[in-house]
Design an enzyme around this catalytic site. Structure first.
Site, PDB file in Angstrom:
ATOM      1  N   ARG A 141     -17.850  -2.012  18.233  1.00  0.00           N
ATOM      2  CA  ARG A 141     -17.148  -3.279  17.969  1.00  0.00           C
ATOM      3  C   ARG A 141     -15.813  -3.337  18.692  1.00  0.00           C
ATOM      4  O   ARG A 141     -14.956  -2.459  18.533  1.00  0.00           O
ATOM      5  CB  ARG A 141     -16.929  -3.478  16.462  1.00  0.00           C
ATOM      6  CG  ARG A 141     -16.254  -4.829  16.163  1.00  0.00           C
ATOM      7  CD  ARG A 141     -16.209  -5.195  14.689  1.00  0.00           C
ATOM      8  NE  ARG A 141     -17.517  -5.115  14.102  1.00  0.00           N
ATOM      9  CZ  ARG A 141     -17.847  -4.284  13.120  1.00  0.00           C
ATOM     10  NH1 ARG A 141     -16.944  -3.509  12.589  1.00  0.00           N
ATOM     11  NH2 ARG A 141     -19.072  -4.252  12.643  1.00  0.00           N
TER      12      ARG A 141
ATOM     13  N   CYS B 275       0.461   0.346  10.340  1.00  0.00           N
ATOM     14  CA  CYS B 275      -0.031  -0.686   9.413  1.00  0.00           C
ATOM     15  C   CYS B 275       1.061  -1.547   8.798  1.00  0.00           C
ATOM     16  O   CYS B 275       1.995  -1.046   8.159  1.00  0.00           O
ATOM     17  CB  CYS B 275      -0.851  -0.028   8.308  1.00  0.00           C
ATOM     18  SG  CYS B 275      -1.625  -1.274   7.244  1.00  0.00           S
TER      19      CYS B 275
ATOM     20  N   CYS C 231       0.849  -1.192   0.000  1.00  0.00           N
ATOM     21  CA  CYS C 231       0.000   0.000   0.000  1.00  0.00           C
ATOM     22  C   CYS C 231       0.887   1.244   0.000  1.00  0.00           C
ATOM     23  O   CYS C 231       1.877   1.308   0.734  1.00  0.00           O
ATOM     24  CB  CYS C 231      -0.911   0.002   1.222  1.00  0.00           C
ATOM     25  SG  CYS C 231      -1.988   1.434   1.271  1.00  0.00           S
TER      26      CYS C 231
ATOM     27  N   CYS D  48     -19.387   2.633   8.997  1.00  0.00           N
ATOM     28  CA  CYS D  48     -18.625   1.948  10.044  1.00  0.00           C
ATOM     29  C   CYS D  48     -17.371   2.794  10.243  1.00  0.00           C
ATOM     30  O   CYS D  48     -16.541   2.889   9.336  1.00  0.00           O
ATOM     31  CB  CYS D  48     -18.268   0.535   9.597  1.00  0.00           C
ATOM     32  SG  CYS D  48     -17.131  -0.313  10.716  1.00  0.00           S
TER      33      CYS D  48
ATOM     34  N   CYS E  97       0.557   4.949   6.930  1.00  0.00           N
ATOM     35  CA  CYS E  97      -0.072   4.773   8.249  1.00  0.00           C
ATOM     36  C   CYS E  97       0.909   4.017   9.172  1.00  0.00           C
ATOM     37  O   CYS E  97       1.236   2.854   8.902  1.00  0.00           O
ATOM     38  CB  CYS E  97      -1.377   4.002   8.111  1.00  0.00           C
ATOM     39  SG  CYS E  97      -2.436   4.649   6.783  1.00  0.00           S
TER      40      CYS E  97
ATOM     41  N   CYS F 283     -19.675  -5.750   3.858  1.00  0.00           N
ATOM     42  CA  CYS F 283     -18.972  -4.547   4.308  1.00  0.00           C
ATOM     43  C   CYS F 283     -17.662  -4.463   3.533  1.00  0.00           C
ATOM     44  O   CYS F 283     -17.047  -5.502   3.250  1.00  0.00           O
ATOM     45  CB  CYS F 283     -18.688  -4.643   5.814  1.00  0.00           C
ATOM     46  SG  CYS F 283     -17.711  -3.257   6.429  1.00  0.00           S
TER      47      CYS F 283
ATOM     48  N   CYS G 125     -16.757  -8.814   5.861  1.00  0.00           N
ATOM     49  CA  CYS G 125     -16.088  -7.533   5.598  1.00  0.00           C
ATOM     50  C   CYS G 125     -14.831  -7.768   4.765  1.00  0.00           C
ATOM     51  O   CYS G 125     -13.967  -8.547   5.175  1.00  0.00           O
ATOM     52  CB  CYS G 125     -15.650  -6.883   6.908  1.00  0.00           C
ATOM     53  SG  CYS G 125     -16.975  -6.726   8.090  1.00  0.00           S
TER      54      CYS G 125
HETATM   55  N1  SAM Z   1      -6.592   0.673   3.162  1.00  0.00           N
HETATM   56  C1  SAM Z   1      -7.860   1.046   3.632  1.00  0.00           C
HETATM   57  C2  SAM Z   1      -7.804   2.229   4.579  1.00  0.00           C
HETATM   58  O1  SAM Z   1      -6.830   2.362   5.307  1.00  0.00           O
HETATM   59  O2  SAM Z   1      -8.736   3.018   4.568  1.00  0.00           O
HETATM   60  C3  SAM Z   1      -8.618  -0.075   4.289  1.00  0.00           C
HETATM   61  C4  SAM Z   1      -7.895  -1.108   5.128  1.00  0.00           C
HETATM   62  S1  SAM Z   1      -7.135  -0.527   6.634  1.00  0.00           S
HETATM   63  C5  SAM Z   1      -6.116  -1.885   7.081  1.00  0.00           C
HETATM   64  C6  SAM Z   1      -8.484  -0.497   7.793  1.00  0.00           C
HETATM   65  C7  SAM Z   1      -8.230  -0.046   9.191  1.00  0.00           C
HETATM   66  O3  SAM Z   1      -7.569  -1.055   9.927  1.00  0.00           O
HETATM   67  C8  SAM Z   1      -7.365   1.172   9.409  1.00  0.00           C
HETATM   68  O4  SAM Z   1      -8.043   2.365   9.209  1.00  0.00           O
HETATM   69  C9  SAM Z   1      -6.973   1.016  10.876  1.00  0.00           C
HETATM   70  O5  SAM Z   1      -7.910   1.690  11.700  1.00  0.00           O
HETATM   71  C10 SAM Z   1      -7.046  -0.486  11.105  1.00  0.00           C
HETATM   72  N2  SAM Z   1      -5.708  -1.056  11.380  1.00  0.00           N
HETATM   73  C11 SAM Z   1      -4.733  -1.251  10.471  1.00  0.00           C
HETATM   74  N3  SAM Z   1      -3.624  -1.761  11.052  1.00  0.00           N
HETATM   75  C12 SAM Z   1      -3.909  -1.885  12.369  1.00  0.00           C
HETATM   76  C13 SAM Z   1      -3.159  -2.327  13.501  1.00  0.00           C
HETATM   77  N4  SAM Z   1      -1.898  -2.733  13.400  1.00  0.00           N
HETATM   78  N5  SAM Z   1      -3.760  -2.329  14.706  1.00  0.00           N
HETATM   79  C14 SAM Z   1      -5.040  -1.914  14.835  1.00  0.00           C
HETATM   80  N6  SAM Z   1      -5.798  -1.467  13.799  1.00  0.00           N
HETATM   81  C15 SAM Z   1      -5.233  -1.445  12.584  1.00  0.00           C
HETATM   82 FE1  SF4 Z   2      -2.729   1.343   3.390  1.00  0.00          FE
HETATM   83 FE2  SF4 Z   2      -2.665   0.195   5.767  1.00  0.00          FE
HETATM   84 FE3  SF4 Z   2      -3.004   2.801   5.588  1.00  0.00          FE
HETATM   85 FE4  SF4 Z   2      -4.982   1.162   4.772  1.00  0.00          FE
HETATM   86  S1  SF4 Z   2      -4.206   1.392   6.859  1.00  0.00           S
HETATM   87  S2  SF4 Z   2      -4.203   2.960   3.723  1.00  0.00           S
HETATM   88  S3  SF4 Z   2      -3.752  -0.557   3.995  1.00  0.00           S
HETATM   89  S4  SF4 Z   2      -1.181   1.657   4.956  1.00  0.00           S
END
Ligand code: SAM
Ligand code: SF4
Ligand code: DTB
Length: 327
Positions: free
Chosen positions: A274, A74, A67, A202, A71, A142, A111
């Site tokens: 949740r 992530c 990606c 959500c 973030c 979802c 989801c």
């Molecule tokens: N890429 C898309 C986005 O970020 O909008 C969708 C998938 S992203 C993995 C969905 C959500 O997962 C993120 O917004 C974050 O809140 C949560 N998330 C991701 N990594 C995480 C982690 N290590 N611990 C807890 N929540 C996490």
């Molecule tokens: Fe990409 Fe992870 Fe951020 Fe979603 S949360 S936009 S998968 S880096």
């Protein structure tokens, strides 16, 4: 508290929905004695929900890793060196098999998450086929795909999508420390498109990223002042993944987490709250306190998107001990 008890008749009027929460009011909830906060949350919870029912959703990563976003939490960001194996968009038949398996094990919502900044229109065509297929299996659908345009949300609504997950993650201030490749406003814009299209929202956040209590208050203020409230509010506890910038952040205080669940319940009385990522690190007793605090939904199945989640049979055993029915 906005729960009014008439001491003479011993009746409790349902709490009114509010969209004007001030930081000082949320702070006052955080600093209440634990027993008072739990009682208030349970009182609100019982006005709108059966406290012995928990909704279960199963997650599937339909496009994994690589990606472009940064973030910090992530494991799927291309910028961090993690153990995640990337995978292109899954073929439809694999998604259908996973949805059938989720339904057979008791999930009512499926989801699908993709590691995208935003979906391309040609990818959305394929995802729409997945939504149609999941609906055919008799489950709620979802998606979480990143940012969406207004036109894309309309297409998803027409396909029958029930929920779209897009989190605010933290307070507007702390967000800037966690993500630089898209703004808080970008997120609010996508949420507005989802809402306008008539898809259920959500929207939640992550606790335990090193934020202060003031940041948690800021997150809850932003969530609870959306009108209407998000139908579903995922509260994630950070899953610390090796290779991400947040891999070594301190443990998060379980009581602060339980308080946060109770506060989400009080601020958004009709929403499903949740208990999301992070359950692998929580004891059964801590999870039980989260359910008592008003959490009434979980992610169910051995994997979240890329990280482990408690085994389904363990969750079912916990629900049996608690006398909880899954819906
Ligand atoms: N890429 C898309 C986005 O970020 O909008 C969708 C998938 S992203 C993995 C969905 C959500 O997962 C993120 O917004 C974050 O809140 C949560 N998330 C991701 N990594 C995480 C982690 N290590 N611990 C807890 N929540 C996490
Ligand atoms: Fe990409 Fe992870 Fe951020 Fe979603 S949360 S936009 S998968 S880096
Ligand atoms: C949400 O709030 N939590 C889920 C879901 N929405 C998509 C994702 C949690 C991801 C945890 C890290 C992982 O498994 O990659």
């Amino acid at each position: 508290m906005n729960t009014t008890t008439d001491t003479q008749t011993q009746t409790t009027r349902p709490s009114e929905l509010r969209f004007d929460w001030q930081d000082s009011e949320i702070e006052a909830l955080f600093t209440q004695p634990f027993a008072e906060l739990m009682f208030a949350a349970q009182t609100v919870h019982r006005q709108y929900f059966n406290p012995n029912e928990v909704q279960v959703s199963t997650l599937l990563s339909i496009k994994t890793g690589k990606c472009s976003e940064d973030c910090s939490y992530c494991p799927q960001s291309v910028r961090y060196d993690t153990q995640v194996e990337s995978e292109a968009l899954l073929p439809l038949d694999e998604v259908i098999s996973a949805a059938k398996a989720a339904k057979a094990s008791g999930a009512s919502r499926f989801c699908m998450g993709a590691a995208w900044r935003r979906p391309k229109d040609k990818d959305l065509d394929k995802v729409i086929d997945m939504v149609i297929a999941v609906k055919k299996e008799g489950m709620e659908s979802c998606l979480t795909l990143g940012m969406l345009t207004e036109e894309q949300t309309t297409r998803l609504k027409d396909a029958g999508l029930d929920y779209y997950n897009h989190n605010l993650d933290s307070s507007p201030e702390y967000y800037k420390e966690i993500i630089t490749t898209r703004t808080y406003q970008d997120r609010l814009d996508t949420l507005e498109h989802v809402r306008k299209a008539g898809i259920n929202v959500c929207c939640g956040g992550i606790l335990g990223m090193g934020e202060s209590r003031a940041d948690r208050i800021g997150l809850f203020r932003e969530l609870a002042n959306q009108n209407p409230h998000p139908e579903s509010v995922p509260i994630n506890m950070l899953v610390r993944v090796e290779g991400t910038p947040l891999e070594a952040v301190d443990d998060f205080d379980p009581f602060e987490f339980i308080r946060s669940i109770a506060i989400a319940r009080i601020l958004m009385p009709t929403s499903h709250v949740r208990l999301s990522a992070g359950r692998e690190e929580m004891s059964d007793e801590m999870q039980a306190l989260c359910f008592l605090a008003g959490a009434n939904s979980i992610f169910y199945g051995e994997k979240l998107l890329t990280t482990p989640n408690p085994a389904a049979n363990h969750d079912m055993e916990l629900f049996r001990k608690l006398g909880v029915q899954t819906v």
